[in-house]
Scaffold this motif. Structure first.
Motif, mmCIF file in Angstrom:
data_model
loop_
_atom_site.group_PDB
_atom_site.id
_atom_site.type_symbol
_atom_site.label_atom_id
_atom_site.label_comp_id
_atom_site.label_asym_id
_atom_site.label_seq_id
_atom_site.Cartn_x
_atom_site.Cartn_y
_atom_site.Cartn_z
ATOM 1 N N GLY A 113 14.576 23.309 22.298
ATOM 2 C CA GLY A 113 14.846 24.359 21.332
ATOM 3 C C GLY A 113 13.571 24.665 20.577
ATOM 4 N N PHE A 114 12.967 25.812 20.830
ATOM 5 C CA PHE A 114 11.626 26.087 20.331
ATOM 6 C C PHE A 114 11.593 26.908 19.044
ATOM 7 N N ILE A 115 12.309 28.035 19.030
ATOM 8 C CA ILE A 115 12.111 29.018 17.972
ATOM 9 C C ILE A 115 13.315 29.046 17.041
ATOM 10 N N GLN A 116 13.067 28.815 15.752
ATOM 11 C CA GLN A 116 14.135 28.849 14.739
ATOM 12 C C GLN A 116 14.285 30.285 14.228
ATOM 13 N N MET A 117 15.522 30.780 14.258
ATOM 14 C CA MET A 117 15.775 32.183 13.958
ATOM 15 C C MET A 117 16.713 32.320 12.762
ATOM 16 N N TRP A 118 16.363 33.202 11.833
ATOM 17 C CA TRP A 118 17.251 33.547 10.734
ATOM 18 C C TRP A 118 17.776 34.958 10.953
ATOM 19 N N ARG A 119 18.750 35.373 10.158
ATOM 20 C CA ARG A 119 19.500 36.598 10.443
ATOM 21 C C ARG A 119 18.640 37.860 10.519
ATOM 22 N N ASP A 120 17.637 37.965 9.686
ATOM 23 C CA ASP A 120 16.845 39.193 9.695
ATOM 24 C C ASP A 120 15.548 39.045 10.490
ATOM 25 N N ARG A 121 15.441 37.961 11.260
ATOM 26 C CA ARG A 121 14.289 37.818 12.147
ATOM 27 C C ARG A 121 14.631 38.503 13.462
ATOM 28 N N ALA A 122 13.921 39.570 13.790
ATOM 29 C CA ALA A 122 14.304 40.401 14.931
ATOM 30 C C ALA A 122 13.928 39.784 16.266
ATOM 31 N N SER A 123 12.802 39.074 16.328
ATOM 32 C CA SER A 123 12.335 38.560 17.613
ATOM 33 C C SER A 123 11.552 37.272 17.402
ATOM 34 N N THR A 124 11.228 36.614 18.505
ATOM 35 C CA THR A 124 10.598 35.298 18.431
ATOM 36 C C THR A 124 9.123 35.345 18.099
ATOM 37 N N GLY A 125 8.442 36.471 18.384
ATOM 38 C CA GLY A 125 6.992 36.461 18.340
ATOM 39 C C GLY A 125 6.485 35.631 19.515
ATOM 40 N N ASP A 131 1.218 33.460 25.333
ATOM 41 C CA ASP A 131 1.262 32.469 24.253
ATOM 42 C C ASP A 131 2.062 31.203 24.534
ATOM 43 N N PHE A 132 2.732 31.092 25.682
ATOM 44 C CA PHE A 132 3.635 29.953 25.848
ATOM 45 C C PHE A 132 2.889 28.620 25.774
ATOM 46 N N ALA A 133 1.807 28.477 26.502
ATOM 47 C CA ALA A 133 1.061 27.213 26.480
ATOM 48 C C ALA A 133 0.444 26.946 25.108
ATOM 49 N N ARG A 134 0.008 28.008 24.452
ATOM 50 C CA ARG A 134 -0.719 27.865 23.190
ATOM 51 C C ARG A 134 0.197 27.700 21.986
ATOM 52 N N ASN A 135 1.318 28.421 21.974
ATOM 53 C CA ASN A 135 2.149 28.443 20.768
ATOM 54 C C ASN A 135 3.567 27.897 20.948
ATOM 55 N N TRP A 136 3.986 27.588 22.187
ATOM 56 C CA TRP A 136 5.313 27.022 22.402
ATOM 57 C C TRP A 136 5.231 25.533 22.741
ATOM 58 N N VAL A 137 4.392 25.169 23.694
ATOM 59 C CA VAL A 137 4.329 23.774 24.183
ATOM 60 C C VAL A 137 2.914 23.220 23.988
ATOM 61 N N TYR A 138 2.493 23.182 22.747
ATOM 62 C CA TYR A 138 1.083 22.917 22.477
ATOM 63 C C TYR A 138 0.735 21.448 22.276
ATOM 64 N N ASP A 139 1.741 20.535 22.257
ATOM 65 C CA ASP A 139 1.387 19.123 22.141
ATOM 66 C C ASP A 139 2.404 18.245 22.869
ATOM 67 N N SER A 140 2.235 16.919 22.742
ATOM 68 C CA SER A 140 2.995 15.963 23.554
ATOM 69 C C SER A 140 4.482 15.889 23.215
ATOM 70 N N ARG A 141 4.921 16.543 22.129
ATOM 71 C CA ARG A 141 6.352 16.544 21.825
ATOM 72 C C ARG A 141 7.174 17.139 22.966
ATOM 73 N N TRP A 142 6.555 17.965 23.777
ATOM 74 C CA TRP A 142 7.263 18.644 24.851
ATOM 75 C C TRP A 142 6.979 18.043 26.226
ATOM 76 N N GLY A 143 6.519 16.814 26.249
ATOM 77 C CA GLY A 143 6.387 16.060 27.491
ATOM 78 C C GLY A 143 5.639 16.822 28.571
ATOM 79 N N PRO A 144 6.175 16.827 29.793
ATOM 80 C CA PRO A 144 5.489 17.501 30.906
ATOM 81 C C PRO A 144 5.335 19.005 30.718
ATOM 82 N N MET A 145 6.061 19.581 29.762
ATOM 83 C CA MET A 145 5.898 21.009 29.507
ATOM 84 C C MET A 145 4.588 21.313 28.795
#
Length: 477
Positions: A113-125, A131-145
């Motif tokens: 579960g990567f992106i936390q969304m609130w009601r008026d947040r329109a999109s993930t950015g 950006d996936f490697a840089r801003n989604w799975v950027y450290d060891s918390r995401w294992g092989p990802m």
């Protein structure tokens, strides 16, 4: 063309009783089918989020996914109106749900579960391709990802869950999630995808997510339907012996509409299930093959024909009511096999060439052509369908000479063979048990018997529904 539906109709050649030779749940009345997961989450490794996410109840369907640069991903799903707000410790405001991504790395599926969304947040950015490697799975918390960067055309899954699922091990709100949808990543992070709310098939006339038995009787110009939701029957009349029975959800109400194509005039007769009105459209010329399907991904079946003499496809896109043509095929004997082979929610233009056993597909997600060799024995019949429930159509052929089905499962790209049928049988694959996977099935025209191998339980169900000379709906090209 068509007269009104006739419940419990009398038939021109005597009543046909739906004789259930093997008791099965297919005729029990049930609620609408739960939306299926395009990827089996029980086989997916979870990092940095609740490990039991696969067991969370699926209470909402993702019906739309909009990818745009630089905005990222925007999801359409009904629970945005019902899931409660949750305020994480230390936050000064609430969030409502979390966006999950499912990726394949070295042959294994992973998710978080990567992106936390609130009601008026329109999109993930953070668009995927840039950006996936840089801003989604950027450290060891995401294992092989960690550091994995998807590319154009790569398959990815997405779903949403209630509350916060990032960096926690348990549910923080109601314990609910959506189904998993799969898309092929579009170029430039830009694409709009739609998904049906239920796992309905082209012959789901009652909208319960299961294929219904249906035949067309040329001698009477009448179609007969056995509804899986209720076990009741209905009929439509007024056709000609030469009419070609077709079907699809032309009005977008999540139920298949009875329809016919008249090859002598190129006229379509469509009985809209939403209004009960018959709509006529002229689209085609003698010799054309009707190939209705949802080519533009708007949730409605488009009127379309394939012209074998030229290899040209003519499609009326229901989203814009405009016509478009494609040149694809044209070799003598090419069989049109339009289906969603790339899992983007749009039907792909495709043909099967029996003389060589080669499938030619234009992937709508990338507008590129691909070819596959599968089949080629004399008499092989293409029977594409989603046999493994991953959201993509699998290549498959039925060999009447041996009664064997040969399927390539798109989820693993492995082949499988099944003995189901005999010479003279007509393959009528469909999701008859509503589990999100296409079942092997044949119609035996000499006896009017349907033989279905239900994928959910691998049980055999037979039905007497039809008489000699009946054509199963939809008619095979």
């Amino acid at each position: 063309m068509f007269k009104a539906w006739q419940a419990h109709a009398r038939y021109a050649r005597g009543p046909i009783i739906a004789a259930l030779l093997v008791v099965a749940p297919a005729l029990a009345k049930t609620a609408a089918a739960v939306p299926r997961d395009a990827i089996d989450l029980s086989q997916v490794a979870v990092y940095n989020s609740p490990a039991d996410i696969a067991s969370w109840p699926v209470t909402t369907s993702i019906t739309g996914l909009d990818m745009q640069r630089p905005g990222g991903l925007t999801f359409t799903f009904s629970a945005r109106n019902t899931w409660p707000d949750y305020v994480p410790p230390g936050w000064d405001g609430p969030l409502q749900y979390t966006v999950w991504a499912v990726v394949r790395v070295n042959g294994q599926w992973y998710t978080s579960g990567f992106i936390q969304m609130w009601r008026d947040r329109a999109s993930t950015g953070a668009p995927i391709l840039s950006d996936f490697a840089r801003n989604w799975v950027y450290d060891s918390r995401w294992g092989p990802m960690m550091g994995h960067q998807p590319v154009v055309g790569e398959q990815m899954g997405f779903f949403v869950s209630s509350g916060n699922a990032r960096g926690v091990t348990t549910a923080t709100s109601v314990r609910q999630r959506s189904n998993v949808v799969v898309v092929s990543l579009p170029a430039n992070d830009t694409g709009v995808f739609t998904f049906p709310e239920r796992g309905a098939t082209a012959t789901d006339f009652d909208g319960d997510g299961r294929a219904d038995l249906a035949v067309y009787r040329p001698s009477a110009g009448t179609g007969f339907i056995l509804h899986s939701a209720s076990g009741t029957t209905s009929a439509y009349t007024g056709g000609l012996a030469t009419d070609i029975p077709v079907t699809g959800d032309f009005d977008g109400d999540r139920q298949a509409d009875a329809a016919a194509y008249r090859p002598t005039t190129g006229t379509w007769f469509i009985l809209h299930s939403g209004t009960g009105q018959v709509v006529q459209t002229t689209w085609g010329v003698p010799g054309d093959i009707p190939v209705p399907a949802d080519y533009d991904g708007d949730g409605k079946t488009d009127i379309a024909v394939y012209r074998p003499s030229t290899g040209i496809w003519y499609v009326i896109r229901s989203s814009t009511s405009t016509g478009i043509s494609y040149f694809w095929g044209g070799s003598v004997g090419d069989v049109p096999v339009p289906h969603d082979y790339d899992g983007d929610g749009k039907t792909d233009i495709a043909v099967f060439r029996p003389s060589t056993g080669i499938w030619y597909v234009i992937r709508s997600s990338t507008s590129t052509g691909v070819s596959y060799y599968w089949g080629g024995a004399v008499g092989d019949i293409p029977v594409p369908g989603d046999y493994d429930g991953d959201g993509q159509t699998d290549l498959a052929i039925f060999r009447p000479s041996s009664g064997v089905w040969y399927v390539i499962r798109s989820s693993t790209w492995t082949g499988a063979a099944y003995g189901w049928g005999a010479g003279g049988d007509i393959p009528v694959q469909g999701d008859y048990d509503g589990d999100g996977q296409v079942d092997l099935a044949v119609f035996r025209p000499s006896t009017g018997t349907w033989w279905v191998l239900a994928s959910h339980t691998w049980s055999v169900v037979t039905y007497n529904w039809g008489v000699a000379g009946d054509i199963p709906i939809p008619m095979r090209p």
